[in-house]
Design an enzyme around this catalytic site. Structure first.
Site, PDB file in Angstrom:
ATOM      1  N   ASP A  74       0.832  -1.204   0.000  1.00 20.55           N
ATOM      2  CA  ASP A  74       0.000   0.000   0.000  1.00 20.55           C
ATOM      3  C   ASP A  74       0.867   1.254   0.000  1.00 20.55           C
ATOM      4  O   ASP A  74       2.086   1.186   0.158  1.00 20.55           O
ATOM      5  CB  ASP A  74      -0.967   0.002   1.193  1.00 20.55           C
ATOM      6  CG  ASP A  74      -0.339  -0.508   2.486  1.00 20.55           C
ATOM      7  OD1 ASP A  74       0.906  -0.526   2.579  1.00 20.55           O
ATOM      8  OD2 ASP A  74      -1.082  -0.893   3.401  1.00 20.55           O
ATOM      9  N   ASP A 114      -8.010  -2.476  14.028  1.00 22.43           N
ATOM     10  CA  ASP A 114      -9.391  -2.646  13.569  1.00 22.43           C
ATOM     11  C   ASP A 114      -9.539  -3.839  12.616  1.00 22.43           C
ATOM     12  O   ASP A 114     -10.581  -4.008  11.988  1.00 22.43           O
ATOM     13  CB  ASP A 114      -9.899  -1.365  12.890  1.00 22.43           C
ATOM     14  CG  ASP A 114      -9.099  -0.986  11.643  1.00 22.43           C
ATOM     15  OD1 ASP A 114      -8.171  -1.737  11.257  1.00 22.43           O
ATOM     16  OD2 ASP A 114      -9.414   0.068  11.041  1.00 22.43           O
ATOM     17  N   HIS A 119      -7.687  -4.496   9.879  1.00 23.10           N
ATOM     18  CA  HIS A 119      -7.313  -4.325   8.469  1.00 23.10           C
ATOM     19  C   HIS A 119      -6.035  -5.090   8.146  1.00 23.10           C
ATOM     20  O   HIS A 119      -5.187  -5.296   9.020  1.00 23.10           O
ATOM     21  CB  HIS A 119      -7.197  -2.847   8.074  1.00 23.10           C
ATOM     22  CG  HIS A 119      -6.052  -2.085   8.655  1.00 23.10           C
ATOM     23  ND1 HIS A 119      -6.197  -0.862   9.276  1.00 23.10           N
ATOM     24  CD2 HIS A 119      -4.719  -2.344   8.705  1.00 23.10           C
ATOM     25  CE1 HIS A 119      -5.023  -0.414   9.665  1.00 23.10           C
ATOM     26  NE2 HIS A 119      -4.098  -1.297   9.343  1.00 23.10           N
ATOM     27  N   GLU A 136      -9.774  -1.427   5.140  1.00 20.40           N
ATOM     28  CA  GLU A 136     -10.430  -1.090   6.393  1.00 20.40           C
ATOM     29  C   GLU A 136     -11.748  -1.862   6.530  1.00 20.40           C
ATOM     30  O   GLU A 136     -12.245  -2.430   5.546  1.00 20.40           O
ATOM     31  CB  GLU A 136     -10.708   0.424   6.427  1.00 20.40           C
ATOM     32  CG  GLU A 136      -9.448   1.299   6.360  1.00 20.40           C
ATOM     33  CD  GLU A 136      -8.673   1.357   7.691  1.00 20.40           C
ATOM     34  OE1 GLU A 136      -8.726   0.369   8.455  1.00 20.40           O
ATOM     35  OE2 GLU A 136      -8.024   2.383   7.942  1.00 20.40           O
TER      36      GLU A 136
HETATM   37  C1  F6R Z   1       1.203  -1.379   6.085  1.00 18.15           C
HETATM   38  C2  F6R Z   1       0.040  -2.234   6.218  1.00 18.15           C
HETATM   39  C3  F6R Z   1      -0.802  -2.186   7.443  1.00 18.15           C
HETATM   40  C4  F6R Z   1      -0.041  -2.521   8.713  1.00 18.15           C
HETATM   41  C5  F6R Z   1      -0.971  -2.432   9.909  1.00 18.15           C
HETATM   42  C6  F6R Z   1      -0.244  -2.735  11.202  1.00 18.15           C
HETATM   43  O1  F6R Z   1       1.812  -1.626   4.823  1.00 18.15           O
HETATM   44  O2  F6R Z   1      -0.220  -2.945   5.338  1.00 18.15           O
HETATM   45  O3  F6R Z   1      -1.851  -3.115   7.300  1.00 18.15           O
HETATM   46  O4  F6R Z   1       0.502  -3.794   8.601  1.00 18.15           O
HETATM   47  O5  F6R Z   1      -1.524  -1.157   9.976  1.00 18.15           O
HETATM   48  O6  F6R Z   1       0.691  -1.734  11.425  1.00 18.15           O
HETATM   49  P1  F6R Z   1       1.826  -1.920  12.515  1.00 18.15           P
HETATM   50  O7  F6R Z   1       2.643  -3.077  12.082  1.00 18.15           O
HETATM   51  O8  F6R Z   1       2.587  -0.633  12.482  1.00 18.15           O
HETATM   52  O9  F6R Z   1       1.132  -2.158  13.804  1.00 18.15           O
END
Ligand code: F6R
Length: 261
Positions: free
Chosen positions: A67, A136, A138, A143
């Site tokens: 992303d 959440d 995702h 989301e």
């Molecule tokens: C980022 C991504 C997000 C993160 C998620 C967890 O490329 O794909 O889904 O993996 O927001 O973020 P962290 O690892 O910072 O808790």
């Protein structure tokens, strides 16, 4: 879905790195899927160490990011393309152009998403996708409410995700971009092996839904229950709400060495 629970977060990275090392030993031109955020950082550090020790080369590999924020300037330190270079790609021997991400500054964002899907397909698809999970539920930036059949597209980040990511933007949720381009859930599900890492109590509820909840767009990561080869690496804290934690520990203790992740 294989759930591996370890006492500490530090114990998770070597397991994920082993999976990458075995893949690259078998297929030096493998296609990796890279997440950003905190969860994979220790994995990238471990892969860098193994590269420096001469155990792994990425020279023939390619990689696709999950992303990207929309609208951050090319030189912004939190633009995911820059983050992945800093955290991983520039520290190993990927060939120029071998690591790609969705273009969040394209004039035509929809075309950029279609181009990105085409590029992943042209590379033969992702062999091993590293994932984190949002509080959440995702994965990538899909989301709650995301279509389980989604492909790379524009999404609006939730207030929760912008609060969670404010730590990268001087603590100000308002500085976190509202929009992103993200691989869809169906895009992620096309990868041949999914390896998700989660650590800490803040992830425990999302992990409970991921592993034991009903498959639902309300907890997008639950789509992984339909994947034929999904590995979920958890520390004790992230696993603290799992009803089947004891069973998962028994399964892993009894796992034959040859089976790998
Ligand atoms: C980022 C991504 C997000 C993160 C998620 C967890 O490329 O794909 O889904 O993996 O927001 O973020 P962290 O690892 O910072 O808790």
């Amino acid at each position: 879905m294989e759930v591996v629970i370890q006492p500490t977060a530090e114990a998770l990275a070597p397991l994920a790195a082993d999976a990458v090392e075995h893949l690259l030993a078998a297929r030096p031109d493998a296609v990796l899927g890279l997440a950003t955020g905190s969860s994979p950082l220790a994995v990238y550090d471990e892969l860098v160490r193994r590269h420096q020790a001469g155990r792994i080369s990425f020279a023939r590999a390619r990689a696709f990011m999950l992303d990207e924020y929309v609208g951050l300037p090319a030189d912004h330190p939190e633009r995911y393309r820059n983050v992945i270079d800093r955290d991983f790609a520039a520290r190993v021997d990927f060939a120029p152009g071998a690591v790609r991400g969705p273009d969040g500054s394209a004039a035509d964002l929809r075309a950029a998403c279609a181009d990105y899907e085409a590029a992943i397909a042209a590379a033969g698809g992702v062999d091993l996708q590293i994932l984190g999970i949002g509080t959440d539920g995702h994965i990538a930036f899909n989301e709650p409410g995301s279509s389980l059949a989604s492909r790379t597209r524009i999404k609006t980040l939730t207030a929760q995700t912008r609060r969670d990511n404010a730590r990268f933007f001087g603590g100000d949720p308002g500085a976190v971009p509202r929009h992103c381009l993200t691989q869809g859930l169906a895009t992620i599900m096309s990868a041949r092996h999914l390896v998700l890492l989660a650590a800490g109590t803040s992830k425990a509820e999302a992990v409970h839904h991921l592993v034991e909840g009903a498959v639902s767009a309300m907890w997008p990561a639950t789509i992984m229950q339909h994947h034929p080869h999904a590995t979920v690496l958890l520390d004790d804290a992230a696993a603290s709400r799992l009803q089947l934690a004891g069973y998962f520990r028994q399964v892993y203790e009894a796992k034959p060495d040859w089976q790998r992740l």
